[in-house]
Each structure stands twice: as structure tokens, then as C-alpha cells.
Design a protein around this motif. Structure first.
Motif, short mmCIF file in Angstrom:
data_model
loop_
_atom_site.label_atom_id
_atom_site.label_comp_id
_atom_site.label_asym_id
_atom_site.label_seq_id
_atom_site.Cartn_x
_atom_site.Cartn_y
_atom_site.Cartn_z
N LYS A 138 0.82 -1.21 0.00
CA LYS A 138 0.00 0.00 0.00
C LYS A 138 0.86 1.26 0.00
CE LYS A 138 -4.06 -2.01 0.24
NZ LYS A 138 -3.58 -3.38 -0.01
N LEU A 139 2.08 1.17 -0.51
CA LEU A 139 2.97 2.32 -0.52
C LEU A 139 2.41 3.46 -1.37
CD1 LEU A 139 6.44 0.55 -0.73
CD2 LEU A 139 5.64 1.99 1.14
N VAL A 140 1.83 3.12 -2.51
CA VAL A 140 1.27 4.16 -3.38
C VAL A 140 0.06 4.80 -2.72
CG1 VAL A 140 0.27 4.67 -5.63
CG2 VAL A 140 2.15 3.03 -5.45
N MET A 141 -0.79 3.98 -2.11
CA MET A 141 -1.94 4.51 -1.38
C MET A 141 -1.46 5.43 -0.26
SD MET A 141 -4.78 2.42 0.81
CE MET A 141 -5.88 3.27 1.96
N GLY A 142 -0.41 5.03 0.44
CA GLY A 142 0.13 5.86 1.49
C GLY A 142 0.66 7.18 0.96
N ALA A 143 1.32 7.11 -0.20
CA ALA A 143 1.84 8.33 -0.81
C ALA A 143 0.72 9.29 -1.18
CB ALA A 143 2.68 7.99 -2.04
N VAL A 144 -0.40 8.73 -1.68
CA VAL A 144 -1.56 9.56 -2.04
C VAL A 144 -2.07 10.29 -0.80
CG1 VAL A 144 -3.97 9.50 -2.78
CG2 VAL A 144 -2.25 8.17 -4.03
N PHE A 145 -2.24 9.54 0.29
CA PHE A 145 -2.76 10.15 1.52
C PHE A 145 -1.80 11.21 2.08
CE2 PHE A 145 -2.88 10.31 6.16
CZ PHE A 145 -4.20 10.68 6.35
N VAL A 146 -0.53 10.87 2.16
CA VAL A 146 0.45 11.80 2.74
C VAL A 146 0.57 13.06 1.90
CG1 VAL A 146 2.89 12.13 3.29
CG2 VAL A 146 1.74 9.99 3.93
N ALA A 147 0.66 12.89 0.57
CA ALA A 147 0.82 14.05 -0.30
C ALA A 147 -0.39 14.98 -0.23
CB ALA A 147 1.05 13.59 -1.74
N LEU A 148 -1.58 14.40 -0.28
CA LEU A 148 -2.79 15.21 -0.29
C LEU A 148 -3.03 15.89 1.06
CD1 LEU A 148 -5.15 16.12 -2.01
CD2 LEU A 148 -6.39 14.06 -1.35
N SER A 149 -2.96 15.11 2.13
CA SER A 149 -3.22 15.70 3.46
C SER A 149 -2.15 16.73 3.82
CB SER A 149 -3.28 14.60 4.52
OG SER A 149 -2.06 13.88 4.59
N LEU B 108 4.64 17.45 9.88
CA LEU B 108 5.25 16.13 10.08
C LEU B 108 5.37 15.76 11.55
CD1 LEU B 108 8.05 16.02 7.35
CD2 LEU B 108 5.92 14.71 7.43
N VAL B 109 5.67 16.74 12.40
CA VAL B 109 5.92 16.41 13.81
C VAL B 109 4.70 16.61 14.70
CG1 VAL B 109 8.36 16.99 13.58
CG2 VAL B 109 6.77 18.74 14.40
N SER B 110 3.69 17.32 14.25
CA SER B 110 2.56 17.66 15.12
C SER B 110 1.22 17.10 14.66
CB SER B 110 2.44 19.19 15.26
OG SER B 110 3.62 19.74 15.78
N TYR B 111 1.16 16.52 13.48
CA TYR B 111 -0.07 15.93 12.98
C TYR B 111 0.14 14.43 12.78
CZ TYR B 111 -1.84 20.65 11.98
OH TYR B 111 -2.27 21.95 12.09
N PRO B 112 -0.85 13.61 13.11
CA PRO B 112 -0.67 12.15 13.04
C PRO B 112 -0.83 11.60 11.62
CG PRO B 112 -2.87 12.63 13.83
CD PRO B 112 -2.17 13.97 13.70
N VAL B 113 -0.18 12.23 10.66
CA VAL B 113 -0.32 11.81 9.26
C VAL B 113 0.16 10.38 9.08
CG1 VAL B 113 0.40 12.26 6.89
CG2 VAL B 113 -0.10 14.18 8.43
N LEU B 114 1.37 10.09 9.57
CA LEU B 114 1.97 8.78 9.34
C LEU B 114 1.27 7.69 10.14
CD1 LEU B 114 5.76 9.74 9.30
CD2 LEU B 114 4.24 9.32 7.36
N PHE B 115 0.96 7.95 11.40
CA PHE B 115 0.30 6.93 12.22
C PHE B 115 -1.08 6.60 11.65
CE2 PHE B 115 -2.07 5.31 15.85
CZ PHE B 115 -1.16 4.42 16.42
N LEU B 116 -1.77 7.59 11.19
CA LEU B 116 -3.12 7.38 10.66
C LEU B 116 -3.10 6.49 9.43
CD1 LEU B 116 -6.12 8.11 10.94
CD2 LEU B 116 -5.69 10.13 9.55
N ILE B 117 -2.18 6.73 8.50
CA ILE B 117 -2.14 5.92 7.28
C ILE B 117 -1.52 4.56 7.53
CG2 ILE B 117 0.05 6.98 6.53
CD1 ILE B 117 -2.71 5.53 4.28
N GLY B 118 -0.47 4.49 8.36
CA GLY B 118 0.23 3.23 8.54
C GLY B 118 -0.48 2.23 9.41
N PHE B 119 -1.03 2.69 10.53
CA PHE B 119 -1.58 1.77 11.52
C PHE B 119 -3.11 1.70 11.52
CE2 PHE B 119 2.65 2.66 13.05
CZ PHE B 119 3.06 1.46 13.61
#
Length: 505
Positions: A164-175, A198-209
Motif C-alpha cells: 500500500k505504498l502508493v496509497m500511502g503516498a496519495v494520503f500523505v501528499a494530499l493531506s 510532520l511532527v505535530s499531525y498524526p499523518v503517518l500513524f493514521l495511514i500506517g496503523f
């Protein structure tokens, strides 16, 4: 990367996610003890214990009431996620709110479900319920600079494991793009805005977990991209509904609802009817579905088979469907049976006639072009032949005349699966095996030819399939053979390669 694929393929997604969450928890407690986090170790410990006990206990209570088997790993994962998104506290009412979120999360798996599959991410659903009832609120404290490297590592591992790397990239780039644009419009420099996000919003945790949870995703890639985009927009817009701020948990629940409306969400009972050996190390299992299953040739189905002494690979596995979509009363799967096998596979191979397995999801984008005039090169390694059998059966049932060549690499001539059926279908086969079957007095079927030992090289592919650059290429098998064949195809002048990786087999 094939070594990483083999390693990750030996552990279930539940066990992998749980392990990464435990690692993240240990790191958090260490940072808290060092005074690097805003919360004391006592607050984190109390919050963790409350979240785990409420989700685990709630799951077992609901399972007991409904006479269902509880999924302990899933319950623990939900508890750990709640630990990272709810405000840590030692306050009694605050811990009561976290407990309410945990109980609501556990209940959502059973009550907010349709035909055996839950609709919403349980942790997000629990946080939403607690917020709407005014009992607690999600703080998403996992988003902080000290935990960022560990969250990034876990997110990359999970996105890579689930492809789901591409899906993750879509979410991270857009958000991230929307959030940075909003902060920059308020006067913050774009670079500083990006760092803040990057440090104050749960962008990565939300998409990854959370967002990539398989049970709440639609089955097709484009549908998953739409879901990611919907969650990204709601998450980044940070809207409010009256006095209620729609935080990340609300964005995810909204995205789950969209995913549910797009995807097939109907489980099916599969009654075991027969097993036939394909090779010394592979078999085909045949089931009678309780109702016809809609799928396209080349797709997979997730099977759920609770069993005793479940190992780290869990009680759910996906298998390529080998039957044709037109076979409404039959559903079959091909799989390797060599040792050492997972506890799931042993339980599956030990089924008695009439035993029931639950099919929980149909999905996958490994499908042939709609246009039957497109010439194809199908390349399979070992049991990777299974999705192609479904596709070739489908082509025959449709009466289509597709120009398809099958490149088939096996460990030995005894490992040629579906030999008779491939011969009947008339598919041209280019065989790669340790030695020529003719050396053993075995004659290959018409339109078959032996091309050499080992995996095919670019030169061999060019010699055996001279028009390869004009063909659409599909490769199925282990990560190792996919990596080799993709490189060989491109060196031989081929273009895009569509793959179907078999992990953990």
C-alpha cells in the motif's frame, strides 16, 4: 527486497502490527521516563492498562454474548492504538472515558458489522463514541518529534508488507499539501509549515496503523485511492460540526463509510467438498459456496479458519481463486503443502468433507485487460500458476481467442501443476525446469517447449517470445521470481509488468 518479503511473509499482519505497536509503546515509555514527552510514565501506564483491559475484556464479553470466537490479537491492537490516540491521564473520569472508548471499540466489531465484516476502524469508532458522549477526547499524542522516526519505520514496514505504498503516498501528499497550504496562508513559511505538519499531525500513524486496515478497505486499488483521498481531505480540512471538532478519528470513520459503500462486504460460508493433488507439494481445494461469489479471474479471497494453536501467521490468509467466475456452484484454491507449513495451512489441509470455512473478502487487481485483442505474456513460478489458471479457464468459458504465452518456471518436472488442463486449453507454454523432461522419457504436450534450466534470462525470453515488447506482461509467484522476471522482462524490451506476489508460502 525478496529477503525482506520472505521475512515479513512469515508473520501475519496482526502479529506484525502488534509487534510494531509494542515496540512503539516501549519507546514511548522510555522517552517519558527521560522527560522528553509531555506525559509522565504513570499517566501513560494507567492509560495503556485501561485501553488494553477495556478492549480485550469488551471483545471477550461480546464474543461470549454472541457465541463467537474472540480475536485476541485484534483486541490488543485496538487497545494499543487507543493508547496512542486518547489523552493520557491518571484522573478517574478521564480513565473512565478511555474505558468507554475501549468498550465501544470492541462492541463496534460485532454490532457495527454487516455479514461478518465490521464497517469502521474499531479504535476510531471508539474514540468517536467517547467524544460524542462527552466522556473523553482523542489527543493523538503519538504525533511528536521524538516518536516520529519510530512511527515512520512502522508505517513504512506496514505499507510495504500490504503493498500500500502508493496509497500511502496519495494520503500523505494530499493531506500534507492541504495542511501546509493552510498554514502558509496564515503567514507561516512553507518549510516551517511542512516541518510542523510532520511532527505535530498524526499523518503517518493514521495511514500506517489505521487507514490501511484490510478489514475496512475496499477490494480494488482505485477504490482504496478514493478512500485515502476522502480521509486526507476531511483530516486536513479540520472541520467542525456544531461544537464537535471532527478530528482524525472522524475523518477515518467517514472514509470507512465510503469504503464500505464501494466494496463487497458480504462473507460467504464455504463447504469443503474435495481435494486433489496437483504436484507432490501442491493441492487444489474445492468448496461449495453458500451463495454465488462475484469475482474476476485473477483475484483472491481471504479465508478465515479459527483453529487450535494458531501460530504467528494467524487464522486468516488470502489465496488466489483457481475456478472460473462462471462456476457459480464451485470455488477452488490452489496452494503449496510443503513443510514446514503454517498452522492455518495445516488446519485447511486437514478439513473433513462438509467442514465450513468463511470467505471474508474478495479483492485484487491482478486482472487481464478487458480488450481480448491485447497480446499477453503470463509468467509463473511454481504455485504462482494459480491466478493464471482461473484466467485461462475464464477465457475458455467466454470463448475468447486471446494471444497468450505462458512462461512457467518450476523446481522439477514433477512440480508442473495443471499440466493436463493447460494442454486441453491449448495455451502455448515455455517451460523452465532443472532438466529437459525428454531426458526422463516424458513427452511435453503440443504447443509446449522446454527452454532451459533455472529462471529465464532476458536473452532466453527474447529468443522464446520474440514479440515480447508488444505484449502485456503479468508475473505471479514468490517475491524472488517476481524480482528476477521483472528485471529480465525489462532488459528484453518489455514495458510495464503487473505482479501478484505470494508472501509467506
Amino acid at each position: 527486497m525478496s529477503g525482506i518479503d520472505q521475512l515479513l511473509g512469515r508473520i501475519s499482519m496482526y502479529r506484525l502490527t502488534l509487534s510494531l505497536l509494542i515496540l512503539l509503546t516501549a519507546v514511548s515509555l522510555g522517552f517519558s521516563a527521560a522527560g522528553l514527552l509531555a506525559f509522565r510514565p504513570s499517566e501513560l501506564t494507567a492509560t495503556l492498562a485501561t485501553a488494553l483491559v477495556s478492549t480485550w475484556g469488551g471483545t471477550r464479553i461480546m464474543a461470549m454474548i454472541l457465541r463467537m470466537r474472540p480475536h485476541n490479537e485484534s483486541a490488543l491492537i485496538t487497545g494499543f492504538i487507543l493508547f496512542f490516540i486518547m489523552f493520557p491521564t491518571l484522573d478517574g473520569p478521564g480513565l473512565g472515558g478511555i474505558a468507554a472508548a475501549g468498550l465501544a471499540a470492541a462492541a463496534s466489531k460485532f454490532l457495527l458489522a454487516v455479514r461478518g465484516r465490521h464497517i469502521f476502524n474499531p479504535a476510531a469508532a471508539g474514540a468517536v463514541v467517547a467524544t460524542l458522549l462527552g466522556l473523553s477526547a482523542a489527543g493523538w499524542w503519538v504525533a511528536n518529534p521524538y516518536l516520529l522516526p519510530f512511527v515512520l519505520f512502522g508505517t513504512l514496514v506496514l505499507l510495504y508488507r500490504t503493498r500500500k505504498l502508493v496509497m500511502g503516498a496519495v494520503f500523505v501528499a494530499l493531506s500534507t499539501g492541504i495542511l501546509v497550504a493552510g498554514l502558509a496562508s496564515g503567514g507561516l513559511a512553507p518549510l516551517a509549515a511542512g516541518q510542523l505538519v510532520l511532527v505535530s499531525y498524526p499523518v503517518l500513524f493514521l495511514i500506517g496503523f489505521m487507514l490501511t486496515e484490510p478489514l475496512t478497505l475496499p477490494p480494488l486499488r482505485w477504490q482504496q485511492f478514493v478512500t485515502a483521498a476522502v480521509v486526507a481531505v476531511v483530516f486536513a480540512a479540520q472541520p467542525s460540526l456544531g461544537p464537535v471538532f471532527l478530528g482524525p478519528e472522524f475523518a477515518l470513520v467517514i472514509g470507512n463509510a465510503v469504503a464500505f459503500l464501494m466494496g463487497q462486504r458480504r462473507s460467504v460460508r464455504l463447504r469443503f467438498t474435495a481435494r486433489r493433488d496437483l504436484t507432490p507439494t501442491s493441492s487444489e481445494l474445492v468448496f461449495a459456496p453458500s451463495h454465488p461469489v462475484r469475482f474476476e479471474a485473477g483475484q483472491y479471497m481471504e479465508l478465515n479458519l479459527p483453529h487450535e494453536r494458531t501460530d504467528g501467521r494467524g487464522s486468516r490468509r488470502v489465496f488466489s481463486i483457481t475456478s472460473a467466475p462462471q462456476d457459480r456452484d464451485t470455488l477452488s484454491f490452489g496452494l503449496r503443502v510443503s513443510e514446514p507449513g503454517s498452522s492455518f495451512k495445516k488446519a485447511l489441509l486437514g478439513l473433513k468433507s462438509g467442514a465450513v470455512v468463511t470467505g471474508t473478502l474478495v479483492g485484487g487487481d491482478f486482472r487481464l485487460p478487458k480488450d481480448p485483442s491485447v497480446p499477453l505474456l503470463l509468467a509463473a513460478g511454481g504455485i504462482g500458476i494459480t491466478p493464471f489458471i482461473s484466467q485461462l479457464r475464464d477465457v475458455a468459458r467466454r470463448g475468447q481467442d486471446r494471444d497468450a504465452v505462458l512462461v512457467y518456471a518450476v523446481r522439477s518436472t514433477e512440480e508442473i501443476a495443471y499440466r493436463e488442463e493447460l494442454a486441453e486449453l491449448g495455451t502455448p507454454v515455455v517451460l523452465f525446469a532443472p532438466h529437459d523432461p525428454a531426458d526422463d522419457g516424458v513427452h511435453l504436450p503440443p504447443r509446449w517447449r522446454y527452454a532451459g534450466a533455472g529462471y529465464p534470462s532476458a536473452d532466453q525470453l527474447s529468443a522464446e517470445v520474440p514479440d515480447l515488447p508488444s505484449r502485456r506482461v503479468y508475473v505471479s509467484g514468490s517475491p524472488l521470481i517476481i524480482s528476477h522476471l521483472r528485471a529480465a522482462v525489462r532488459k528484453a524490451g518489455g514495458g510495464r509488468v503487473t505482479t501478484d506476489a505470494f508472501l509467506g508460502y
